[in-house]
Design an enzyme around this catalytic site. Structure first.
Site, PDB file in Angstrom:
ATOM      1  N   HIS A 103       0.842  -1.203   0.000  1.00 20.47           N
ATOM      2  CA  HIS A 103       0.000   0.000   0.000  1.00 20.47           C
ATOM      3  C   HIS A 103       0.884   1.263   0.000  1.00 20.47           C
ATOM      4  CE1 HIS A 103      -3.658   2.311   1.538  1.00 20.47           C
ATOM      5  NE2 HIS A 103      -2.681   3.157   1.804  1.00 20.47           N
ATOM      6  N   GLU A 104       1.819   1.317   0.929  1.00 18.10           N
ATOM      7  CA  GLU A 104       2.654   2.521   1.042  1.00 18.10           C
ATOM      8  C   GLU A 104       3.574   2.673  -0.168  1.00 18.10           C
ATOM      9  OE1 GLU A 104       1.885   4.755   3.122  1.00 18.10           O
ATOM     10  OE2 GLU A 104       0.545   3.480   4.293  1.00 18.10           O
TER      11      GLU A 104
ATOM     12  N   HIS B 274       1.812   4.384  -2.887  1.00 20.94           N
ATOM     13  CA  HIS B 274       1.887   5.848  -2.768  1.00 20.94           C
ATOM     14  C   HIS B 274       3.243   6.354  -3.264  1.00 20.94           C
ATOM     15  CE1 HIS B 274      -1.864   6.320  -0.725  1.00 20.94           C
ATOM     16  NE2 HIS B 274      -1.516   5.725   0.389  1.00 20.94           N
TER      17      HIS B 274
ATOM     18  N   HIS C 126       3.487   6.297  -6.999  1.00 21.91           N
ATOM     19  CA  HIS C 126       2.638   7.384  -7.498  1.00 21.91           C
ATOM     20  C   HIS C 126       3.429   8.696  -7.468  1.00 21.91           C
ATOM     21  CE1 HIS C 126      -1.590   9.505  -7.108  1.00 21.91           C
ATOM     22  NE2 HIS C 126      -0.987   9.797  -8.233  1.00 21.91           N
TER      23      HIS C 126
HETATM   24 ZN   LIG Z   1      -2.827   5.222   1.872  1.00 22.41          ZN
END
Ligand SMILES: [Zn+2]
Length: 434
Positions: free
Chosen positions: A201-202, A205, A208
């Site tokens: 998940h991190e 980011h 991104h």
């Molecule tokens: Zn998040």
């Protein structure tokens, strides 16, 4: 039940509400919410002041409503919010079905609000940080070679603080605001599957941020929350599907499926319930009604009952726990929580397109991430095939029902990620042949 004494702070609440012992869970709920109940009036006044301020500002600036005012900054149509609430309502029977499965698997004669947190199936499999990296790389393979290169670059750098330390901030986050420097990640890795999920998940980011920096000048490099959580939840869904595609025991498979169901409950339905609560209390003030802590608990109890099927005998809502709204800090962030739900919806849509072998999906996805903050997030997603203001955000793929498993378009994806066929046709959940 063990005689152990605990201080029931927020971390202890999160831990002990998942206890295997039902009496312990009930005690945890009664004690914790009993303490919050003592602050119902004061916190109610604090939140009421906040809501009144939103309504006042919307009125003087001539917005249609507080919701309209809050969404105007990121230029998100209010239809996105209403469509989300309607969609959640329409799909409540699926959530209720999950609760019934939960009741059966936990062997309970009835289900209460404190029975939501114990895992359906426990797993003692642990994952070290190297395994987390390998699983993230393997599951993110459908995102293409450039994405994997960026992950590799990140893993090779010293960009993470991985393990818990005394005094360290809890949870996990990615900090990507220094344009000229790479992202930094803070984790509290404890070796559970949940930590691997947080890891990917991190890193979602982080990548991104890297893609946005690569394609944008400083001014437009920071992206909206509305798209940010898509970049992270897509990776979580890909990881989930990857784990389910491995040769694993039935219990481990049930553990991942249970985790996925909990994610749908916690990240989608629960957040929409929060969003609906936030909307209702604003609408009440807009209609000239007076709010109080007690009134908020009544509104919240109504939503708890609706979302958890209290009238359909799915789950019993004890009124004592209806003060839960007072413990959610996001209500002070002015219509924020709905974005968790739209993100998981958007992220899941992208992940499904990858797993179905939609060749265009990767380009669309990377284009969304690479656009950073150069366009308004809602329009950006719309441009790449996801319209979150409509009921059918993406057109049904023709591949869905019309192919045999072993010639399925997802077969190439399956080969690429070294897993079993992940095609989603209705006749096979996963075929061993591909
Ligand atoms: Zn998040």
């Amino acid at each position: 039940s063990t005689g152990e004494e605990i201080t029931l702070d927020q971390a202890a609440y999160s831990l002990h509400r998942a206890s295997d012992n039902r009496e312990d869970r009930k005690l945890v709920f009664d004690t914790f919410w009993g303490a919050w109940k003592g602050y119902e009036t004061s916190i109610g006044q604090t939140l009421d002041t906040q809501v009144k301020a939103h309504v006042f500002q919307a009125k003087v600036r001539k917005y249609d409503s507080a919701l309209d005012a809050a969404l105007s900054g990121p230029n998100i149509p209010t239809a996105v919010y209403h469509t989300l609430v309607d969609a959640a309502h329409r799909h409540l029977p699926s959530l209720h079905r999950y609760f019934r499965i939960r009741q059966r698997m936990l062997g309970l004669t009835d289900l209460h609000y404190y029975d939501i947190y114990p895992p359906l199936v426990a797993s003692d499999r642990t994952f070290d940080i190297d395994e987390s990296k390998a699983l993230t790389l393997a599951s993110a393979a459908p995102l293409g070679p450039h994405y994997l290169d960026l992950l590799g670059e990140g893993f090779a750098g010293n960009w993470m603080h991985v393990y818990p330390r005394p005094g360290k901030a809890p949870g996990a986050y990615m900090y990507g605001s220094v344009y000229d420097v790479h992202p930094f990640l803070l984790l509290n890795h404890n070796g559970q599957f949940n930590d691997v999920s947080t890891f990917t998940h991190e890193w979602g980011h982080a990548i991104h941020t890297m893609l946005s920096t690569e394609h944008n000048p400083y001014e437009t490099s920071s992206y909206a929350t509305f798209t940010a959580e898509i970049a992270s939840t897509t990776n979580e869904v890909l990881l989930q599907e990857y784990m389910l595609g491995q040769e694993i025991s039935d219990d481990e498979r049930l553990f991942y499926l249970g985790t996925a169901l909990e994610a749908a409950r916690g990240t989608f339905f629960r957040q929409v319930m929060f969003a609906e609560f936030e909307l209702k209390i604003h609408e009440m003030v807009e209609a000239g009604e007076a709010l109080s802590g007690q009134k908020m608990s009544e509104v919240y109890e109504g939503l708890l009952r609706q979302y958890h099927g209290a009238d359909q005998d799915v789950l019993t809502i004890d009124p004592a726990y209806a003060v839960e709204w007072s413990f959610i800090p996001h209500f002070y962030r002015n219509f924020y929580v709905f974005q968790y739900a739209t993100s998981i919806a958007g992220g899941t849509m992208f992940a499904e397109r990858f797993l179905k072998g939609d060749q265009q999906a990767r380009d669309d996805y990377l284009a969304v991430l690479s656009a950073g903050g150069s366009r308004h997030a809602y329009e950006l997603l719309q441009e790449y095939g996801i319209d979150l203001a409509t009921d059918a955000p993406t057109p049904e793929s023709p591949a869905e029902s019309s192919h045999d498993c072993c010639t399925c378009p997802a077969a190439s994806t399956a080969t690429a990620i070294g897993a079993r066929c992940l095609c989603r046709c209705r006749r096979f959940i996963g075929c061993l042949g591909c």
